[in-house]
Design a protein around this motif. Structure first.
Motif, PDB file in Angstrom:
ATOM      1  N   LEU A   1      -3.545  -1.834   8.812  1.00  0.00           N
ATOM      2  CA  LEU A   1      -3.997  -0.684   8.029  1.00  0.00           C
ATOM      3  C   LEU A   1      -4.470   0.432   8.961  1.00  0.00           C
ATOM      4  O   LEU A   1      -4.802   0.166  10.132  1.00  0.00           O
ATOM      5  CB  LEU A   1      -5.136  -1.102   7.093  1.00  0.00           C
TER       6      LEU A   1
ATOM      7  N   HIS B   1       0.866  -1.185   0.000  1.00  0.00           N
ATOM      8  CA  HIS B   1       0.000   0.000   0.000  1.00  0.00           C
ATOM      9  C   HIS B   1       0.904   1.237   0.000  1.00  0.00           C
ATOM     10  O   HIS B   1       1.366   1.673   1.064  1.00  0.00           O
ATOM     11  CB  HIS B   1      -0.892   0.016   1.249  1.00  0.00           C
TER      12      HIS B   1
ATOM     13  N   THR C   1       0.610  -5.485   3.842  1.00  0.00           N
ATOM     14  CA  THR C   1      -0.283  -6.359   4.607  1.00  0.00           C
ATOM     15  C   THR C   1      -0.355  -7.701   3.903  1.00  0.00           C
ATOM     16  O   THR C   1      -0.075  -7.819   2.712  1.00  0.00           O
ATOM     17  CB  THR C   1      -1.711  -5.774   4.710  1.00  0.00           C
TER      18      THR C   1
END
Length: 383
Positions: free
Chosen positions: A108, A90, A97
Motif C-alpha cells: 500500500l 483497492h 493486497t
C-alpha cells in the motif's frame, strides 16, 4: 394423526447432522422434513450449462477434530486441501493486497501504511492503560486495530457486508470470523509480503466434484428417514404437532427447528407477544449472487477477492474453477459475486446484475472482448 418421538424441520447441515446424531445414538422414532426436493439448505450448488455455482459460495474448515473426522469420512477422496489465495482490491490505488488487510499492509502507499501503524500503536497504548472497553463492533475495531485500519477498510467493508452501521452491531460473534493477528505479525506484514497466512481459513477444503453440495449429499446418503417436498404450514404448540401444507398432521414429543427464527411468528400464531416481537426484531441480510460463466480458460489464480469501495455493488467475488476445475466446462472460467442487501438497504436485483458485469469490466477482471456464456442470479434470504 401420525406420531414421531422427534421431528426435525429443515434438512440443511444442521438438520442433517442432528438426524445423523439421533440415528447413530440408536434412536429410531424420528423424521427429518424438508420443503425442497434436495437436502442441503444453504450448502447446495446449482449447475448451469456445465458451470457449477454454490449457494454462497462456501469452503470447509474446522478446529474441531470430530467435525474434521466426519467431513473426511463423508467425502473421502472427493476432498481437496488448498492454501488460501484471498486478496483485497483497492481501486483507489489500483492494487491488490493479501487478506486479511490488517496482516498485509505491504504494498500500500506509504502514507496509508503509516496511518495504519500509528493508529495501531495508539490502540495498543490504550489497551495497556486498560481503556479498551468496546460496547459495539465499531468500537471493537477501533480499539483493537486503531483508527487507521478501521477507517481505511474494516468499517467500510462492515457497512457493505452487514448493510448497517457497525456501531449498531454487537461484537461477541467475532470468534474466527475476524482474524486478529498480534502486533508483531501486523508490523511484519507491513514490511514484507513474505509472511505466513493467518486466520482460520488459511488452509481449507473443498470437494473435488459436485460443488459444496457434495457434503450434504454424502451426509443425506447415510440418513434413513428424510422426507423431501414436505413444507411446513404451521406448528400447533398446544397439541404438540406440526401441520404440513398437504394437510398432514404429525405429532411430536420433541421438535427441532433449524429454520430461520424471524419466520417463527408465521408458523406459531399463538406465540407470546414478547417472543413474537423478539423474532420480528431480529436483524439479518440477504445475499444476491450474480454468477457468470466466461468463455476464457483462465481468469485468475485467486480463490476470492474482497471489494470494500462503493463503486462496486458486490463485496466479494470468487473464482469457482480455482476451488475445483470440475466447477467449469473445459476451456471456460466463471465468477461468483455476492452483494448484500436488507430492509435497511434494499436492492434492485435486475439493476445490480448489469452493474455487476460493468464493475467486473471496470476492475479489469473481465476484458472488453470476453464472451459471457452464462449469467445466473440467485437470492439467498435470509443469508
Amino acid at each position: 394423526m401420525a406420531e414421531r418421538n422427534d421431528v426435525i424441520l429443515g434438512a440443511g447441515l444442521a438438520g442433517l447432522t442432528a438426524a445423523l446424531t439421533l440415528q447413530e445414538s440408536g434412536e429410531t422414532d424420528w423424521v427429518l422434513l424438508e420443503k425442497e426436493e434436495r437436502p442441503g439448505g444453504h450448502a447446495r450448488s446449482v449447475e448451469v450449462d456445465g458451470f457449477v455455482f454454490d449457494y454462497g459460495p462456501h469452503i470447509l474448515f474446522t478446529g474441531d477434530a470430530r467435525i474434521e473426522a466426519l467431513i473426511r469420512d463423508l467425502l473421502a477422496d472427493n476432498l481437496r486441501s488448498q492454501e488460501r489465495q484471498a486478496f483485497i482490491y483497492h481501486a483507489a490505488h489500483e492494487i491488490y493486497t493479501r487478506f486479511p488487510f490488517q496482516a498485509h499492509l505491504f504494498g500500500l502507499p506509504l502514507n496509508v501504511v503509516k496511518d495504519c501503524l500509528v493508529g495501531l500503536v495508539q490502540a495498543v497504548e490504550s489497551q495497556a492503560r486498560d481503556e479498551f472497553r468496546p460496547t459495539n463492533y465499531e468500537e471493537w475495531m477501533r480499539g483493537f486495530f486503531g483508527d487507521g485500519i478501521a477507517d481505511r477498510l474494516m468499517i467500510p467493508y462492515a457497512r457493505k457486508l452487514w448493510t448497517v452501521e457497525p456501531s449498531a452491531m454487537d461484537f461477541s460473534w467475532i470468534g474466527q470470523r475476524v482474524p486478529t493477528p498480534d502486533v508483531e505479525r501486523i508490523l511484519t506484514g507491513a514490511l514484507t509480503d513474505d509472511v505466513a497466512q493467518v486466520g482460520a481459513t488459511a488452509h481449507f477444503w473443498y470437494p473435488w466434484r459436485g460443488g459444496i453440495e457434495a457434503l450434504p449429499r454424502a451426509l443425506a446418503g447415510r440418513i434413513e428417514d428424510i422426507q423431501l417436498g414436505r413444507e411446513l404450514e404451521h406448528i400447533d404448540v398446544k397439541r404438540r404437532a406440526v401441520v404440513l401444507t398437504d394437510g398432514e398432521r404429525l405429532a411430536y414429543d420433541r421438535l427441532l427447528l433449524t429454520l430461520p427464527l424471524n419466520d417463527l411468528p408465521s408458523w406459531i400464531p399463538a406465540l407470546p407477544n414478547d417472543v413474537r416481537e423478539a423474532c420480528l426484531g431480529l436483524q439479518y441480510q440477504g445475499i444476491f449472487n450474480v454468477n457468470i460463466g466466461v468463455d476464457r480458460p483462465h481468469l485468475s489464480g485467486l480463490h476470492w477477492v474482497y471489494f470494500y469501495e462503493d463503486e462496486f455493488p458486490f463485496h466479494r467475488l470468487s473464482f469457482p474453477a480455482n476451488f475445483s476445475p470440475h466447477n467449469v466446462p473445459d476451456g471456460k472460467s466463471s465468477i461468483a459475486t455476492e452483494t448484500a442487501y436488507s430492509r435497511h438497504r434494499p436492492l434492485d436485483h435486475d439493476a445490480v446484475t448489469q452493474q455487476t458485469i460493468a464493475a467486473l469490466r471496470g476492475a479489469g477482471i473481465l476484458d472488453g472482448d470476453d464472451q459471457v456464456d452464462v449469467v445466473h442470479a440467485e437470492a439467498i434470504d435470509p443469508a
